[in-house]
Design a protein around this motif. Structure first.
Motif, mmCIF file in Angstrom:
data_model
loop_
_atom_site.group_PDB
_atom_site.id
_atom_site.type_symbol
_atom_site.label_atom_id
_atom_site.label_comp_id
_atom_site.label_asym_id
_atom_site.label_seq_id
_atom_site.Cartn_x
_atom_site.Cartn_y
_atom_site.Cartn_z
ATOM 1 N N TRP A 1 93.688 102.746 53.133
ATOM 2 C CA TRP A 1 93.200 103.886 53.912
ATOM 3 C C TRP A 1 92.097 103.454 54.885
ATOM 4 N N GLU A 2 91.191 102.596 54.427
ATOM 5 C CA GLU A 2 90.104 102.125 55.296
ATOM 6 C C GLU A 2 90.670 101.413 56.520
ATOM 7 N N ARG A 3 91.740 100.620 56.294
ATOM 8 C CA ARG A 3 92.362 99.897 57.423
ATOM 9 C C ARG A 3 92.994 100.884 58.398
ATOM 10 N N ARG A 4 93.641 101.921 57.835
ATOM 11 C CA ARG A 4 94.264 102.938 58.702
ATOM 12 C C ARG A 4 93.208 103.659 59.533
ATOM 13 N N VAL B 1 78.808 96.318 66.688
ATOM 14 C CA VAL B 1 79.986 95.894 67.458
ATOM 15 C C VAL B 1 80.744 94.814 66.695
ATOM 16 N N PHE B 2 80.011 93.859 66.107
ATOM 17 C CA PHE B 2 80.636 92.785 65.324
ATOM 18 C C PHE B 2 81.468 93.381 64.185
ATOM 19 N N LYS B 3 80.912 94.410 63.524
ATOM 20 C CA LYS B 3 81.625 95.025 62.388
ATOM 21 C C LYS B 3 82.899 95.723 62.866
ATOM 22 N N LEU B 4 82.800 96.477 63.966
ATOM 23 C CA LEU B 4 83.979 97.158 64.501
ATOM 24 C C LEU B 4 85.082 96.152 64.837
ATOM 25 N N ILE B 5 84.678 95.053 65.481
ATOM 26 C CA ILE B 5 85.663 94.048 65.900
ATOM 27 C C ILE B 5 86.296 93.366 64.687
ATOM 28 N N THR B 6 85.441 92.876 63.761
ATOM 29 C CA THR B 6 85.981 92.107 62.625
ATOM 30 C C THR B 6 86.792 92.982 61.677
ATOM 31 N N ASP B 7 86.397 94.255 61.513
ATOM 32 C CA ASP B 7 87.185 95.162 60.659
ATOM 33 C C ASP B 7 88.601 95.324 61.188
ATOM 34 N N HIS C 1 88.596 88.902 71.110
ATOM 35 C CA HIS C 1 88.762 89.339 72.498
ATOM 36 C C HIS C 1 89.740 90.505 72.604
ATOM 37 N N ALA C 2 90.695 90.581 71.663
ATOM 38 C CA ALA C 2 91.694 91.663 71.692
ATOM 39 C C ALA C 2 91.040 93.035 71.544
ATOM 40 N N LEU C 3 89.830 93.059 70.994
ATOM 41 C CA LEU C 3 89.134 94.342 70.792
ATOM 42 C C LEU C 3 88.273 94.740 71.983
ATOM 43 N N LEU C 4 88.199 93.888 73.014
ATOM 44 C CA LEU C 4 87.350 94.209 74.170
ATOM 45 C C LEU C 4 87.708 95.532 74.843
#
Length: 831
Positions: free
Chosen positions: A228-231, A773-779, A822-825
């Protein structure tokens, strides 16, 4: 073709210097070689060849000898494997292709000012349009469900656990207490959960899906919330991307300037000619539009949302007068020829007291000569107000001095026409009129990125339309028509397709032999259609059997019954508009909606009909459009790509996350660093085979171009790589390493990473990125290996590898890792 041929018996190096603008100096060392380039092509692959090889370093490119016979199998194997650069290029093309060319340029200071503007605008939009639903919790918009409105079997979303099914509510006595507490019982994939009603009202959302089925793919598990967290993270990233796209579009408008229109006494005189007393909502809409035109320097982009006959046209007429009285042109765009003609008649009559203001109509009803004359007048500026259908958006229509675009019923236009309309928005003032705005329009209005004025008060004499929804029967049709004819009225009979029109006409002619009946649809000859509509407007024709060509704006006072057959084939917005064709006068009006057999209808069609029944009161087009948002394809709101992401969490939670994201917009921001300032402390000197060098027309110039492309942006580097491969085929492994080094440096610059280094098994990246931002990207990273190895320490991203990698493998790992980051930019504000 230029080829680089070795010079025999040269002991001193040949040095070629590039221009002073070149970022590096390339040095070419020649060595003895027994074969010239053309001879080498004839030699069998079994013969070991001594080949010249170029080596790229930061200072230059040197050539040495290497046995290519041993390299060939490696290269073949490499080409068979999935190419990482191609995968990255495909993603860059997908994410950046449409947006990069129009992306506004600004510095960080300008960005701060702009983000603040967006926040203020968004807050205004929320307060103005949806004040009643604003939550008390920190002003965040709330879509939470009231547990008492749930029915057994409804799907719900718990913010922390995920998707479950509502079973029911009952009182239970908790442990250690004697007082009973009311609980909500929810079914999940691996068991039942109960939570107190108070908690449920804070944590639960209704699970609505944008497509046909309302059923989620699976129920969530109580024992494992990681799925669910991933979704939820996927939904959050999709939202971030939309927010960034919206901000860039809005910024583009903010950066456009035009002088405000002057306020003149003539405007008050024009307004005084309006024969009715405006409603309070109408007065506010007049004030809003006047302020947009006379007090702002940015072009207007306002939506006027008002039910059919509530006075939207008058708002547009006053805006047109304000613009054309200063010598500019106004364009009025209607979705059908019939509606364009009606607008032309209304505008001509209203401006008849102003002989200097010329009004023209451009439509397919005109002859070629008439069209040419109109086009010529538009170009010369002899026409001040131009009314027409989408032909006004064609390349042949050249405006002399266009100042205002009025769009009626934007949802009726096709994708290409909508794109053309959008292109006008950056340069001219735009006013959109709609009784049921398309969901995207509604969404923009809700979030304040687009200004909106709601006219929800009916004129005093209007009576609500009585809506009847039932299975089709000939008896009911005959009775409904007979009632209308007996009171001297006229009838619309609407079908979804042209195919059944003649059949209905035969049936009605048998039932009403003495009544004039006609057919109208968009495929008829222009003159025939025009004659039919005119006769119906004048009352000669009593029953008009038609397709939804009559859906928009048509104003026939004496037609007060509408019959809609096969109602399940119409969209909710269409049905609402069709129903609005009647009830324009003070007579009570009837709308009969007939469906074939309820067992044949999809859940979506049934829900659509129920919504229409609920919205019988006048002025509910806006609420209906909001309901429609949850029912019909979500793709029309944000594009098809996000539909799946909405399905992950359901529409209600998706929207709450959206508003939350907008209110914290400045927290998801990444500031790039200059390309030249990025240090990569990994010493790799790739060797380019001379066979490849000889294939290149000018190797030094090509590598110099690669550097320049990387320095410019990732889009340019992607284009350079694809052009190189198109011209010379897949590059050898050593050239791939060189390209990857350029990609790594470019991606690092975009992500705010100023230095990359390795120390044993540890890789470090110095960055200005925030921890949030790091957390949003890595998650959101796809690769568990990359996600699990990265951590944020002060101003560095660090990765602990399982073992120390050889330099080329290390570069490949860094390339893959940065490609994922970079895909999350696109989900981040990049100013």
């Amino acid at each position: 073709m230029a080829s680089l041929l070795p010079i025999p018996e040269v002991s001193t190096p040949l040095v070629l210097k590039l221009s002073s603008s070149s970022p590096s100096l390339w040095t070419l060392f020649s060595v003895n070689r027994p074969f010239l380039y053309k001879q080498r092509r004839k030699i069998q692959s079994s013969f070991p060849i001594l080949t010249t090889v170029a080596v790229y370093t930061q200072g230059g490119l040197s050539i040495s000898s290497l046995n290519t016979h041993n390299l060939a199998p490696k290269r073949e194997k490499m080409e068979l494997e999935t190419d990482a650069i191609s995968i990255l290029n495909e993603r860059i093309r997908r994410d950046h292709g449409k947006t990069e060319s129009t992306k506004p340029v600004m510095d960080s200071q300008e960005a701060d000012k702009y983000i603040q503007l967006v926040k203020e605008q968004q807050q205004r939009g929320l307060q103005k349009l949806r004040g009643d639903r604003e939550s008390k919790e920190g002003g965040v918009f709330s879509y939470k469900v009231d547990p008492y409105t749930l029915r057994s079997g409804d799907y719900v979303v718990h913010k922390k656990v995920g998707v479950g099914r509502f079973v029911g509510m009952k009182f239970d006595v908790p442990k250690g207490s004697t007082d009973p507490v009311e609980y909500v019982f929810l079914e999940y994939a691996d068991g039942m959960a109960k939570l107190p009603v108070k908690q449920a009202s804070r944590m639960l959302y209704r699970y609505n899906l944008p497509n046909e089925t309302k059923k989620p793919r699976t129920l969530s598990k109580l024992s494992d919330t990681s799925v669910w967290e991933r979704r939820k993270t996927k939904g959050k990233v999709a939202i971030q991307k939309m927010v960034v796209d919206l901000m860039e579009l809005y910024l583009h408008r903010l950066k456009q300037k035009r002088p405000p229109y002057p306020k003149s006494p003539a405007m008050a005189e024009f307004a005084a000619q309006f024969p009715y007393e405006p409603t309070p909502d109408q007065k506010q809409a007049f004030i809003d539009v006047e302020k947009d035109l006379t007090e702002r320097e940015t072009p207007m982009d306002r939506l006027i949302c008002g039910d059919v006959g509530f006075g939207k046209t008058e708002v547009a007429l006053r805006a047109i007068f304000c613009v054309v009285s200063t010598g500019k042109q106004a364009m009025v765009l209607a979705p059908t020829v019939v509606l364009a003609k009606q607008h032309f008649d209304v505008i001509s009559e209203r401006f008849s007291k102003y002989p200097d203001i010329k009004v023209g109509l451009l439509s397919r009803f005109q002859s070629k000569a008439e069209k040419e004359e109109q086009l010529n007048m538009i170009k010369k500026g002899d026409l001040d107000i131009i009314v027409g259908t989408h032909s006004l958006l064609g390349s042949r229509v050249v405006y002399n001095n266009l100042g205002l675009l009025v769009v009626d019923e934007e949802q009726r236009f096709g994708v290409k026409q909508k794109e053309k309309i959008a292109s006008f928005k950056t340069s001219v003032d735009v006013l959109t009129l709609s009784a049921t705005p398309i969901p995207r329009t509604l969404y923009l209005a809700l979030t304040g990125f687009r200004d909106a004025s709601l006219i929800s008060t009916p004129p005093p004499e209007r009576v609500p339309i009585k809506t009847r929804l039932s299975a089709f029967s000939k008896e009911k049709v005959i009775a409904a028509i007979q009632y209308e004819l007996d009171r001297g009225g006229q009838v619309f009979y609407v079908l979804p397709r042209i195919k059944g029109l003649e059949e209905v006409k035969d049936f009605l002619e048998q039932s009403f032999p003495d009544v004039d009946i006609a057919i109208a649809h968009g495929k008829q000859y222009s003159k025939q259609l025009e004659d039919t509509m005119e006769k119906f407007a004048e009352g000669e024709i009593k029953i008009l059997i038609c397709t939804n060509i009559v859906e928009s704006g048509l104003d026939i006072q004496n037609a007060n019954t509408i019959i809609i057959q096969d109602v399940q084939q119409f969209g909710l917005a269409q049905l609402y508009q069709l129903r609005g064709r009647v009830g324009r006068a003070d007579k009570e009006a009837y709308a009969y909606l007939f469906y074939p057999d309820k067992s044949l209808l999809s859940d979506q069609a049934l829900e659509r009909l129920a919504a229409l029944e609920e919205c019988r009161e006048l002025g509910q087009g806006f609420q209906l459009a909001e309901r429609d948002m949850g029912i019909r394809g979500f793709g029309t709101i944000f594009g098809e790509q996000q539909t799946g992401d909405v399905g992950n969490v359901g529409i209600d939670l998706f929207f709450e996350m959206l508003f939350e994201s907008l209110s914290k917009v400045e927290e998801h921001r990444v500031v790039s660093v200059p390309y030249q300032s990025v240090q990569i402390d990994i010493n790799i000197n790739p060797r380019l085979p001379s066979e490849y060098i000889n294939d290149l027309e000018n190797p030094m110039e090509i590598i110099n171009e690669a550097q320049k492309a990387a320095e410019k942006d990732i889009w340019s580097l992607m284009q350079f790589t694809e052009n190189l491969r198109r011209q010379y085929g897949k590059e050898p492994y050593s050239m791939e390493i060189l390209l990857k080094k350029l990609y790594v440096r470019r991606m690092a610059a975009d992500l705010g990473i100023s230095r990359i280094y390795a120390a044993g098994k540890m890789v470090g990246m110095k960055t200005n990125m925030s921890k949030r931002v790091f957390k949003l990207i890595t998650d959101s990273m796809v690769s568990d290996a990359h996600r699990n190895s990265l951590r944020f320490v002060e101003d560095e991203i660090k990765a602990e590898l399982l073992l120390e990698l050889p330099k080329e493998q290390l570069l490949n790992w860094i390339f893959q890792c940065l490609a994922e980051l970079h895909a999350l930019l696109p989900a981040l504000i990049k100013y």
